[in-house]
Design a protein around this motif. Sequence first.
Motif, PDB file in Angstrom:
ATOM      1  N   LEU A  23       5.495  -4.627  20.360  1.00 24.08           N
ATOM      2  CA  LEU A  23       4.924  -4.897  21.937  1.00 24.08           C
ATOM      3  C   LEU A  23       3.965  -3.806  22.417  1.00 24.08           C
ATOM      4  CD1 LEU A  23       8.540  -5.894  23.342  1.00 24.08           C
ATOM      5  CD2 LEU A  23       6.490  -7.337  23.093  1.00 24.08           C
ATOM      6  N   GLY A  24       3.289  -2.949  21.306  1.00 25.27           N
ATOM      7  CA  GLY A  24       2.440  -2.100  21.788  1.00 25.27           C
ATOM      8  C   GLY A  24       2.896  -1.000  22.780  1.00 25.27           C
ATOM      9  N   ALA A  25       4.263  -0.594  22.575  1.00 19.73           N
ATOM     10  CA  ALA A  25       4.580   0.752  23.381  1.00 19.73           C
ATOM     11  C   ALA A  25       4.913   1.568  22.660  1.00 19.73           C
ATOM     12  CB  ALA A  25       5.833   0.012  24.319  1.00 19.73           C
ATOM     13  N   LYS A  26       5.361   2.777  23.247  1.00 18.59           N
ATOM     14  CA  LYS A  26       5.420   4.112  22.349  1.00 18.59           C
ATOM     15  C   LYS A  26       7.076   4.140  22.065  1.00 18.59           C
ATOM     16  CE  LYS A  26       1.561   6.799  23.915  1.00 18.59           C
ATOM     17  NZ  LYS A  26       1.082   7.650  24.754  1.00 18.59           N
ATOM     18  N   ARG A  27       7.677   3.791  22.845  1.00 14.76           N
ATOM     19  CA  ARG A  27       9.408   3.789  23.067  1.00 14.76           C
ATOM     20  C   ARG A  27       9.794   2.801  23.430  1.00 14.76           C
ATOM     21  NH1 ARG A  27       9.657   9.568  25.657  1.00 14.76           N
ATOM     22  NH2 ARG A  27       8.834   8.198  27.040  1.00 14.76           N
ATOM     23  N   ALA A  28      11.028   2.474  23.162  1.00 13.34           N
ATOM     24  CA  ALA A  28      11.817   1.322  23.736  1.00 13.34           C
ATOM     25  C   ALA A  28      13.516   2.077  23.607  1.00 13.34           C
ATOM     26  CB  ALA A  28      11.892   0.218  22.792  1.00 13.34           C
ATOM     27  N   ALA A  29      14.201   1.717  24.736  1.00  8.87           N
ATOM     28  CA  ALA A  29      15.706   2.009  24.852  1.00  8.87           C
ATOM     29  C   ALA A  29      16.514   0.992  25.270  1.00  8.87           C
ATOM     30  CB  ALA A  29      15.735   3.149  25.723  1.00  8.87           C
ATOM     31  N   MET A  30      17.627   0.831  24.986  1.00 11.74           N
ATOM     32  CA  MET A  30      18.447  -0.247  25.891  1.00 11.74           C
ATOM     33  C   MET A  30      18.590  -0.077  27.000  1.00 11.74           C
ATOM     34  SD  MET A  30      19.218  -2.136  22.934  1.00 11.74           S
ATOM     35  CE  MET A  30      19.975  -3.408  23.985  1.00 11.74           C
ATOM     36  N   ALA A  31      18.337  -1.202  27.747  1.00  9.36           N
ATOM     37  CA  ALA A  31      18.367  -1.521  29.244  1.00  9.36           C
ATOM     38  C   ALA A  31      19.939  -1.277  29.680  1.00  9.36           C
ATOM     39  CB  ALA A  31      17.693  -2.675  29.666  1.00  9.36           C
ATOM     40  N   LEU A  63      11.088  -4.355  31.296  1.00  7.13           N
ATOM     41  CA  LEU A  63      12.038  -4.910  30.437  1.00  7.13           C
ATOM     42  C   LEU A  63      11.687  -5.769  29.789  1.00  7.13           C
ATOM     43  CD1 LEU A  63      14.847  -5.459  33.051  1.00  7.13           C
ATOM     44  CD2 LEU A  63      14.724  -3.528  31.532  1.00  7.13           C
ATOM     45  N   VAL A  64      12.120  -5.970  28.423  1.00 10.57           N
ATOM     46  CA  VAL A  64      11.876  -7.068  27.264  1.00 10.57           C
ATOM     47  C   VAL A  64      12.987  -7.547  26.779  1.00 10.57           C
ATOM     48  CG1 VAL A  64       9.874  -5.845  26.995  1.00 10.57           C
ATOM     49  CG2 VAL A  64      11.394  -5.196  25.682  1.00 10.57           C
ATOM     50  N   MET A  65      12.870  -8.669  26.076  1.00 10.19           N
ATOM     51  CA  MET A  65      14.023  -9.168  25.445  1.00 10.19           C
ATOM     52  C   MET A  65      13.926  -9.296  23.605  1.00 10.19           C
ATOM     53  SD  MET A  65      15.416 -13.070  25.790  1.00 10.19           S
ATOM     54  CE  MET A  65      13.751 -13.701  25.420  1.00 10.19           C
ATOM     55  N   ALA A  66      14.922  -8.963  23.109  1.00 14.14           N
ATOM     56  CA  ALA A  66      14.848  -8.821  21.609  1.00 14.14           C
ATOM     57  C   ALA A  66      16.076  -9.620  21.065  1.00 14.14           C
ATOM     58  CB  ALA A  66      14.923  -7.419  21.094  1.00 14.14           C
ATOM     59  N   LEU A  67      15.825 -10.670  20.157  1.00 18.58           N
ATOM     60  CA  LEU A  67      16.930 -11.330  19.444  1.00 18.58           C
ATOM     61  C   LEU A  67      16.987 -10.807  18.186  1.00 18.58           C
ATOM     62  CD1 LEU A  67      15.564 -13.266  21.603  1.00 18.58           C
ATOM     63  CD2 LEU A  67      17.392 -14.916  20.860  1.00 18.58           C
ATOM     64  N   VAL A  68      18.125 -10.642  17.663  1.00 15.44           N
ATOM     65  CA  VAL A  68      18.299  -9.903  16.409  1.00 15.44           C
ATOM     66  C   VAL A  68      19.620 -10.525  15.853  1.00 15.44           C
ATOM     67  CG1 VAL A  68      17.128  -8.053  16.655  1.00 15.44           C
ATOM     68  CG2 VAL A  68      19.426  -7.946  17.138  1.00 15.44           C
ATOM     69  N   PRO A  69      19.874 -10.911  14.517  1.00 18.20           N
ATOM     70  CA  PRO A  69      21.249 -11.394  14.068  1.00 18.20           C
ATOM     71  C   PRO A  69      22.370 -10.505  14.667  1.00 18.20           C
ATOM     72  CG  PRO A  69      19.737 -11.484  12.238  1.00 18.20           C
ATOM     73  CD  PRO A  69      19.028 -10.627  13.320  1.00 18.20           C
ATOM     74  N   VAL A  70      23.345 -10.929  14.659  1.00 19.05           N
ATOM     75  CA  VAL A  70      24.585 -10.436  15.388  1.00 19.05           C
ATOM     76  C   VAL A  70      25.196  -9.297  14.436  1.00 19.05           C
ATOM     77  CG1 VAL A  70      25.093 -12.389  16.913  1.00 19.05           C
ATOM     78  CG2 VAL A  70      26.389 -12.143  14.858  1.00 19.05           C
ATOM     79  N   ALA A  71      25.124  -9.369  13.358  1.00 19.23           N
ATOM     80  CA  ALA A  71      25.558  -8.327  12.284  1.00 19.23           C
ATOM     81  C   ALA A  71      24.688  -7.278  12.181  1.00 19.23           C
ATOM     82  CB  ALA A  71      26.091  -8.909  10.878  1.00 19.23           C
ATOM     83  N   GLN A  72      23.383  -7.168  12.776  1.00 15.58           N
ATOM     84  CA  GLN A  72      22.555  -6.302  12.705  1.00 15.58           C
ATOM     85  C   GLN A  72      22.469  -5.493  13.825  1.00 15.58           C
ATOM     86  OE1 GLN A  72      19.622  -8.855  10.269  1.00 15.58           O
ATOM     87  NE2 GLN A  72      19.407  -7.117   9.270  1.00 15.58           N
ATOM     88  N   LEU A  73      21.454  -4.436  13.775  1.00 14.64           N
ATOM     89  CA  LEU A  73      21.312  -3.617  14.861  1.00 14.64           C
ATOM     90  C   LEU A  73      19.890  -3.803  15.249  1.00 14.64           C
ATOM     91  CD1 LEU A  73      22.945  -0.129  13.958  1.00 14.64           C
ATOM     92  CD2 LEU A  73      23.743  -1.831  15.463  1.00 14.64           C
ATOM     93  N   LEU A  74      19.626  -3.658  16.532  1.00 17.70           N
ATOM     94  CA  LEU A  74      18.124  -3.656  17.083  1.00 17.70           C
ATOM     95  C   LEU A  74      17.317  -2.509  16.595  1.00 17.70           C
ATOM     96  CD1 LEU A  74      15.771  -4.586  18.674  1.00 17.70           C
ATOM     97  CD2 LEU A  74      16.591  -3.818  20.728  1.00 17.70           C
ATOM     98  N   ASP A  75      16.181  -2.440  15.823  1.00 23.99           N
ATOM     99  CA  ASP A  75      15.522  -1.227  15.542  1.00 23.99           C
ATOM    100  C   ASP A  75      14.534  -0.901  16.558  1.00 23.99           C
ATOM    101  OD1 ASP A  75      13.333   0.487  14.771  1.00 23.99           O
ATOM    102  OD2 ASP A  75      13.640  -0.105  12.615  1.00 23.99           O
ATOM    103  N   LEU A  76      15.059  -0.087  17.790  1.00 24.25           N
ATOM    104  CA  LEU A  76      14.020   0.273  18.731  1.00 24.25           C
ATOM    105  C   LEU A  76      12.642   0.590  18.714  1.00 24.25           C
ATOM    106  CD1 LEU A  76      16.951   1.686  20.986  1.00 24.25           C
ATOM    107  CD2 LEU A  76      15.848  -0.407  21.401  1.00 24.25           C
ATOM    108  N   LYS A  77      12.198   1.426  17.556  1.00 24.02           N
ATOM    109  CA  LYS A  77      11.034   1.668  17.121  1.00 24.02           C
ATOM    110  C   LYS A  77      10.190   0.369  16.635  1.00 24.02           C
ATOM    111  CE  LYS A  77      11.318   6.511  15.907  1.00 24.02           C
ATOM    112  NZ  LYS A  77      11.078   7.707  14.997  1.00 24.02           N
TER     113      LYS A  77
END
Length: 155
Positions: free
Chosen positions: A77-85, A57-71
């Motif tokens: 963070l040096g990973a291949k993939r991320a998905a919402m927990a 698990l990791v934490m991401a902070l982004v502006p509320v009007a925008q979306l998190l770019d999982l890629k």
Amino acid sequence: MTPAIVAVQRARVPHVVREYAHDPAAASFGMEVVAKLELDAARVFKTLIAELDGGRLVMALVPVAQLLDLKALAAALGAKRAAMADGAAAERATGYVVGGISPLGQRRRLPAVIDASALGWETVYVSGGRRGLQLELAPQDLMRLTRARTARIAR
């Protein structure tokens, strides 16, 4: 007093606590903050919990009007993939309820990435640890307290 407020007070970080009456029927927790506190949506950051490949698990902070770019988050963070927990997993890891997850005072410290746009502001807003409570603080203090790195992770 939430663990987030205790954390900023203990660290002696300049901050402002802002409260508002949370509406359980609000369509978006973040946009409710913007409307009720009359803030620029680019200064209000939502705390999202994601899962990297391998289940970390990791934490991401982004502006509320925008979306998190999982890629972009995975790359930062040096990973291949991320998905919402899963929401329940996020609540267990942080000790906060969805819609009130603060990046500060969490039950378990998670690796963190803050969208680089935060550095363009003198102060930003994050959840104070419950719905209807926001903390205003300098992005540099937020980075230090969360041990976060910055990257372009919003779209």
